[in-house]
Design a protein around this motif. Structure first.
Motif, PDB file in Angstrom:
ATOM      1  N   ILE A   1       0.842  -1.204   0.000  1.00  0.00           N
ATOM      2  CA  ILE A   1       0.000   0.000   0.000  1.00  0.00           C
ATOM      3  C   ILE A   1       0.876   1.252   0.000  1.00  0.00           C
ATOM      4  CG2 ILE A   1      -1.681   1.319   1.346  1.00  0.00           C
ATOM      5  CD1 ILE A   1      -2.851  -1.294   2.307  1.00  0.00           C
ATOM      6  N   HIS A   2       1.920   1.246   0.820  1.00  0.00           N
ATOM      7  CA  HIS A   2       2.856   2.376   0.819  1.00  0.00           C
ATOM      8  C   HIS A   2       3.479   2.554  -0.572  1.00  0.00           C
ATOM      9  CE1 HIS A   2       3.395   1.613   5.377  1.00  0.00           C
ATOM     10  NE2 HIS A   2       2.602   2.650   5.207  1.00  0.00           N
ATOM     11  N   TYR A   3       3.857   1.439  -1.185  1.00  0.00           N
ATOM     12  CA  TYR A   3       4.495   1.472  -2.509  1.00  0.00           C
ATOM     13  C   TYR A   3       3.610   2.213  -3.504  1.00  0.00           C
ATOM     14  CZ  TYR A   3       7.046  -0.366  -6.572  1.00  0.00           C
ATOM     15  OH  TYR A   3       7.779  -0.490  -7.725  1.00  0.00           O
ATOM     16  N   SER A   4       2.322   1.872  -3.519  1.00  0.00           N
ATOM     17  CA  SER A   4       1.396   2.510  -4.458  1.00  0.00           C
ATOM     18  C   SER A   4       1.196   3.984  -4.146  1.00  0.00           C
ATOM     19  CB  SER A   4       0.042   1.784  -4.428  1.00  0.00           C
ATOM     20  OG  SER A   4       0.176   0.427  -4.751  1.00  0.00           O
ATOM     21  N   TRP A   5       1.077   4.296  -2.864  1.00  0.00           N
ATOM     22  CA  TRP A   5       0.720   5.662  -2.491  1.00  0.00           C
ATOM     23  C   TRP A   5       1.868   6.653  -2.605  1.00  0.00           C
ATOM     24  CZ3 TRP A   5      -3.516   8.499  -1.631  1.00  0.00           C
ATOM     25  CH2 TRP A   5      -4.737   7.824  -1.704  1.00  0.00           C
ATOM     26  N   VAL A   6       3.092   6.203  -2.703  1.00  0.00           N
ATOM     27  CA  VAL A   6       4.195   7.136  -2.961  1.00  0.00           C
ATOM     28  C   VAL A   6       3.958   7.868  -4.279  1.00  0.00           C
ATOM     29  CG1 VAL A   6       6.654   7.310  -3.488  1.00  0.00           C
ATOM     30  CG2 VAL A   6       5.904   5.879  -1.606  1.00  0.00           C
ATOM     31  N   VAL A   7       3.388   7.173  -5.256  1.00  0.00           N
ATOM     32  CA  VAL A   7       3.068   7.783  -6.551  1.00  0.00           C
ATOM     33  C   VAL A   7       1.704   8.447  -6.517  1.00  0.00           C
ATOM     34  CG1 VAL A   7       2.700   7.332  -9.004  1.00  0.00           C
ATOM     35  CG2 VAL A   7       4.506   6.118  -7.779  1.00  0.00           C
ATOM     36  N   ILE A   8       0.711   7.751  -5.973  1.00  0.00           N
ATOM     37  CA  ILE A   8      -0.671   8.234  -6.039  1.00  0.00           C
ATOM     38  C   ILE A   8      -0.864   9.538  -5.276  1.00  0.00           C
ATOM     39  CG2 ILE A   8      -3.043   7.704  -5.327  1.00  0.00           C
ATOM     40  CD1 ILE A   8      -2.355   4.747  -5.852  1.00  0.00           C
ATOM     41  N   ILE A   9      -0.295   9.644  -4.074  1.00  0.00           N
ATOM     42  CA  ILE A   9      -0.529  10.841  -3.260  1.00  0.00           C
ATOM     43  C   ILE A   9       0.086  12.080  -3.913  1.00  0.00           C
ATOM     44  CG2 ILE A   9       1.546  10.764  -1.764  1.00  0.00           C
ATOM     45  CD1 ILE A   9      -0.384  11.329   0.588  1.00  0.00           C
ATOM     46  N   ASN A  10       1.189  11.884  -4.629  1.00  0.00           N
ATOM     47  CA  ASN A  10       1.816  12.990  -5.340  1.00  0.00           C
ATOM     48  C   ASN A  10       0.929  13.471  -6.473  1.00  0.00           C
ATOM     49  OD1 ASN A  10       3.894  13.892  -7.662  1.00  0.00           O
ATOM     50  ND2 ASN A  10       4.785  14.330  -5.661  1.00  0.00           N
ATOM     51  N   LEU A  11       0.368  12.523  -7.220  1.00  0.00           N
ATOM     52  CA  LEU A  11      -0.500  12.861  -8.348  1.00  0.00           C
ATOM     53  C   LEU A  11      -1.802  13.494  -7.881  1.00  0.00           C
ATOM     54  CD1 LEU A  11      -0.481  12.651 -11.418  1.00  0.00           C
ATOM     55  CD2 LEU A  11      -1.567  10.420 -11.222  1.00  0.00           C
ATOM     56  N   LEU A  12      -2.346  12.983  -6.784  1.00  0.00           N
ATOM     57  CA  LEU A  12      -3.569  13.557  -6.211  1.00  0.00           C
ATOM     58  C   LEU A  12      -3.368  15.022  -5.835  1.00  0.00           C
ATOM     59  CD1 LEU A  12      -4.900  10.728  -3.843  1.00  0.00           C
ATOM     60  CD2 LEU A  12      -6.157  11.781  -5.729  1.00  0.00           C
ATOM     61  N   ALA A  13      -2.298  15.291  -5.097  1.00  0.00           N
ATOM     62  CA  ALA A  13      -2.040  16.659  -4.637  1.00  0.00           C
ATOM     63  C   ALA A  13      -1.794  17.596  -5.807  1.00  0.00           C
ATOM     64  CB  ALA A  13      -0.846  16.669  -3.687  1.00  0.00           C
ATOM     65  N   ASN A  14      -1.073  17.118  -6.810  1.00  0.00           N
ATOM     66  CA  ASN A  14      -0.776  17.926  -7.992  1.00  0.00           C
ATOM     67  C   ASN A  14      -2.052  18.338  -8.701  1.00  0.00           C
ATOM     68  OD1 ASN A  14       0.170  19.059 -10.350  1.00  0.00           O
ATOM     69  ND2 ASN A  14       1.291  17.260 -11.030  1.00  0.00           N
ATOM     70  N   ALA A  15      -2.871  17.353  -9.058  1.00  0.00           N
ATOM     71  CA  ALA A  15      -4.074  17.633  -9.835  1.00  0.00           C
ATOM     72  C   ALA A  15      -5.088  18.448  -9.042  1.00  0.00           C
ATOM     73  CB  ALA A  15      -4.696  16.317 -10.302  1.00  0.00           C
ATOM     74  N   ALA A  16      -5.318  18.081  -7.787  1.00  0.00           N
ATOM     75  CA  ALA A  16      -6.354  18.741  -7.002  1.00  0.00           C
ATOM     76  C   ALA A  16      -6.001  20.187  -6.659  1.00  0.00           C
ATOM     77  CB  ALA A  16      -6.607  17.957  -5.716  1.00  0.00           C
ATOM     78  N   SER A  17      -4.712  20.483  -6.516  1.00  0.00           N
ATOM     79  CA  SER A  17      -4.319  21.846  -6.131  1.00  0.00           C
ATOM     80  C   SER A  17      -4.172  22.790  -7.318  1.00  0.00           C
ATOM     81  CB  SER A  17      -2.990  21.807  -5.364  1.00  0.00           C
ATOM     82  OG  SER A  17      -1.924  21.390  -6.207  1.00  0.00           O
ATOM     83  N   THR A  18      -4.074  22.252  -8.518  1.00  0.00           N
ATOM     84  CA  THR A  18      -3.801  23.083  -9.700  1.00  0.00           C
ATOM     85  C   THR A  18      -4.820  24.201  -9.900  1.00  0.00           C
ATOM     86  OG1 THR A  18      -2.540  21.366 -10.831  1.00  0.00           O
ATOM     87  CG2 THR A  18      -3.564  23.038 -12.200  1.00  0.00           C
ATOM     88  N   PRO A  19      -6.142  23.911  -9.925  1.00  0.00           N
ATOM     89  CA  PRO A  19      -7.097  25.016 -10.136  1.00  0.00           C
ATOM     90  C   PRO A  19      -7.070  26.053  -9.033  1.00  0.00           C
ATOM     91  CG  PRO A  19      -8.128  22.877 -10.532  1.00  0.00           C
ATOM     92  CD  PRO A  19      -6.818  22.614  -9.856  1.00  0.00           C
ATOM     93  N   ILE A  20      -6.752  25.640  -7.806  1.00  0.00           N
ATOM     94  CA  ILE A  20      -6.693  26.595  -6.697  1.00  0.00           C
ATOM     95  C   ILE A  20      -5.530  27.553  -6.892  1.00  0.00           C
ATOM     96  CG2 ILE A  20      -6.442  26.825  -4.198  1.00  0.00           C
ATOM     97  CD1 ILE A  20      -7.697  24.009  -3.960  1.00  0.00           C
TER      98      ILE A  20
ATOM     99  N   LEU B   1       3.245  14.402  -0.608  1.00  0.00           N
ATOM    100  CA  LEU B   1       2.028  15.211  -0.674  1.00  0.00           C
ATOM    101  C   LEU B   1       2.370  16.676  -0.902  1.00  0.00           C
ATOM    102  CD1 LEU B   1      -1.097  15.466  -0.214  1.00  0.00           C
ATOM    103  CD2 LEU B   1      -0.557  15.859   2.199  1.00  0.00           C
ATOM    104  N   LEU B   2       3.349  17.182  -0.157  1.00  0.00           N
ATOM    105  CA  LEU B   2       3.773  18.575  -0.327  1.00  0.00           C
ATOM    106  C   LEU B   2       4.423  18.794  -1.692  1.00  0.00           C
ATOM    107  CD1 LEU B   2       5.254  19.520   3.169  1.00  0.00           C
ATOM    108  CD2 LEU B   2       3.136  20.332   2.128  1.00  0.00           C
ATOM    109  N   GLN B   3       5.174  17.812  -2.166  1.00  0.00           N
ATOM    110  CA  GLN B   3       5.777  17.929  -3.491  1.00  0.00           C
ATOM    111  C   GLN B   3       4.706  18.077  -4.565  1.00  0.00           C
ATOM    112  OE1 GLN B   3       8.459  14.587  -4.169  1.00  0.00           O
ATOM    113  NE2 GLN B   3      10.216  15.932  -3.965  1.00  0.00           N
ATOM    114  N   GLY B   4       3.661  17.273  -4.484  1.00  0.00           N
ATOM    115  CA  GLY B   4       2.585  17.364  -5.459  1.00  0.00           C
ATOM    116  C   GLY B   4       1.878  18.700  -5.404  1.00  0.00           C
ATOM    117  N   THR B   5       1.657  19.208  -4.186  1.00  0.00           N
ATOM    118  CA  THR B   5       1.026  20.519  -4.021  1.00  0.00           C
ATOM    119  C   THR B   5       1.887  21.609  -4.652  1.00  0.00           C
ATOM    120  OG1 THR B   5       0.003  19.787  -1.952  1.00  0.00           O
ATOM    121  CG2 THR B   5       0.119  22.163  -2.342  1.00  0.00           C
ATOM    122  N   ALA B   6       3.184  21.558  -4.394  1.00  0.00           N
ATOM    123  CA  ALA B   6       4.103  22.542  -4.971  1.00  0.00           C
ATOM    124  C   ALA B   6       4.148  22.427  -6.493  1.00  0.00           C
ATOM    125  CB  ALA B   6       5.500  22.364  -4.383  1.00  0.00           C
ATOM    126  N   MET B   7       4.137  21.201  -7.014  1.00  0.00           N
ATOM    127  CA  MET B   7       4.178  21.001  -8.458  1.00  0.00           C
ATOM    128  C   MET B   7       2.948  21.583  -9.136  1.00  0.00           C
ATOM    129  SD  MET B   7       5.905  19.968 -10.978  1.00  0.00           S
ATOM    130  CE  MET B   7       5.668  19.585 -12.711  1.00  0.00           C
TER     131      MET B   7
END
Length: 475
Positions: free
Chosen positions: A47-66, A108-114
């Motif tokens: 589960i950790h293995y998958s979420w290292v990628v998924i959480i980054n992508l989630l934060a990136n996409a969800a924060s972009t319009p904001i 998560l923070l990396q995705g938000t920053a991206m």
């Protein structure tokens, strides 16, 4: 409004922006080849293995319009600096992580920053460079995006081989600091001051709905989680649709919406969003399965497989640079979008045909064609949309394209993963053997590439239906 910046200042400012943009993009992909070592070292699980990628992508996409909405309300320069600082903190947090939980927080923070860096890079360029002149910078932006996406896994594997995996994160800190200092000294952006009124409810609903959709796309159909047709799948999808409907209602009633829904009703913008989603399959979803095809299907080593992506990168660079200059000279962009979509689809069809037993060098030639097709569209779609809105809305327009492109890549990644899993069956956990390709993986790759070609096909229609408007010569 922006103060006068001479050409040298503009070039240096954009160089600083692109350096941060490249570093942030690299951070999203450099970790892929290092994941097995990272998860093992930090005693993680699947589960950790998958979420290292998924959480980054989630934060990136969800924060972009904001980020895009804030870019139209406060200083883009200050926001970019804020995103850069968040990125530095995220790199340090992940680089020194003592366990998987801290590493996930850093990702998560990396995705938000991206999300902020991507949106603000496009918005700042649109603020200091007229639409007619932006084509000359499209090649550099496209090169940064493609190189960071395709070169990240190769660099990550090299770092793990010669040093510690922690440098996959720490390497981004010094370059971001240097670029941030350069940007602070050179960039001059004075914008129209507007009251800052944040649509908090809309922001929460956007994050929740987009996160639910991406979670569904990421886990549905995976044996360890839940099937496509199951109560879990139905519950998540129903919740995502409900949240999306509520988001649309809130945005329609908001005086300062996160996403201006009326912007999507513009014909050029709507068709560009459709096209962006379709072409995202070639850059956002294809590379992992190309690596799997080359290593498992053709028996290439990791370094050789990584080098096979170079023709695609080079094709993208050639197309973005050449078409960008032609767009700048003529002010016309539609012809390049249509031709690019045709070339991309033809390249993916050729890739499917060559995947079985064609010489590896021929596959490289076809990947060059794929890069040409994608490169002719990626940044020119952005320019076409930015040309439809005033400078006070360019942040939202830029974030819309980035948002749909990110989600398109995530969705098609899930689709291609399912296609590969169905084709290879129990061979999905095979170990690469250099010099010995498995025909099952080669044939599975051919099917996946054919599906990718079908996904890119609607982009031809979308681009052809756009109504071309000559690019403005003023900001």
């Amino acid at each position: 409004m922006t103060p006068a910046m001479d050409p040298s200042q503009v070039r240096w400012a954009i160089a600083g922006i692109l350096a941060v943009f490249f570093t942030a993009g690299l951070s999203m992909n450099i970790v892929l080849t290092a994941l097995p070592v990272i998860v093992s070292d930090l005693d993680g699980n699947q589960i950790h293995y998958s979420w290292v990628v998924i959480i980054n992508l989630l934060a990136n996409a969800a924060s972009t319009p904001i980020w895009g909405k804030l870019a139209d309300m406060v200083s883009k320069k200050r926001l970019f600096q804020c995103a850069a600082v968040i990125f530095i903190v995220a790199c340090l947090l992940a680089g020194f992580a003592p366990n998987m939980e801290v590493l996930l927080a850093g990702r998560l923070l990396q995705g938000t920053a991206m999300g902020g860096v991507t949106t603000l890079t496009m918005a700042i360029i649109a603020t200091v460079v007229p639409p007619r002149e932006r084509g000359k910078y499209a090649g550099w932006l496209g090169l940064c995006m493609t190189t960071s996406t395709l070169g990240g896994p190769l660099l990550g594997g090299f770092i793990v081989d010669v040093s510690s995996w922690r440098w996959c994160f720490l390497i981004g800190v010094p370059l971001t600091v240097i670029s941030g200092v350069l940007l602070t000294k050179v960039l001059q952006v004075v914008e129209e001051k507007r009251p800052v009124k944040v649509d908090y409810l809309g922001s929460v609903l956007l994050v929740a709905s987009s996160s639910a959709l991406l979670i569904w796309l990421s886990f549905a159909g995976v044996e360890e989680y839940f099937a496509w047709v199951s109560w879990q799948s139905g519950a998540i999808l129903f919740g995502a649709v409900l949240l999306l409907a509520l988001f649309a209602l809130v945005e329609r009633a908001s005086s300062e919406p996160v996403v201006a829904l009326r912007m999507i009703t513009n014909r050029t913008t709507f068709l560009a969003l459709v096209s962006s989603v379709c072409i995202a399959v070639s850059l956002g979803a294809l590379p992992p399965y190309l690596m799997q095809y080359f290593q498992l299907g053709r028996g290439l080593g990791p370094t050789e497989a990584g080098l096979m992506l170079v023709p695609m990168i080079f094709g993208n660079l050639v197309a973005t640079t050449v078409t960008g200059r032609w767009v700048t000279r003529s002010g016309r962009w539609k012809r390049y979008l249509v031709v690019g979509a045709v070339v991309l689809t033809a390249g993916l069809l050729g890739l499917a045909a060559a995947a079985g037993s064609a010489p590896v060098w021929l596959t490289g030639v076809v990947l060059f064609v794929v890069g040409l097709g994608f490169g002719a569209q990626m940044q020119n779609l952005m320019i076409a949309v930015q040309n439809t809105v005033p400078v006070t809305r360019v942040g939202q327009a830029s974030s819309l394209i980035a948002f749909f492109r990110t989600y398109g890549g995530a969705a098609w990644n899930s689709v291609l993963a399912t296609v590969m899993a169905v084709q290879v069956g129990t061979l999905a956990v095979a170990t690469p053997t250099v010099g010995h390709g498995d025909p099952t993986y080669a044939n599975a790759g051919a099917v996946a590439f054919l599906v990718a070609a079908c996904i890119s096909l609607p982009a031809i229609i979308s681009n052809a239906l756009m109504r071309e408007e000559p690019l403005r010569t003023t900001i």
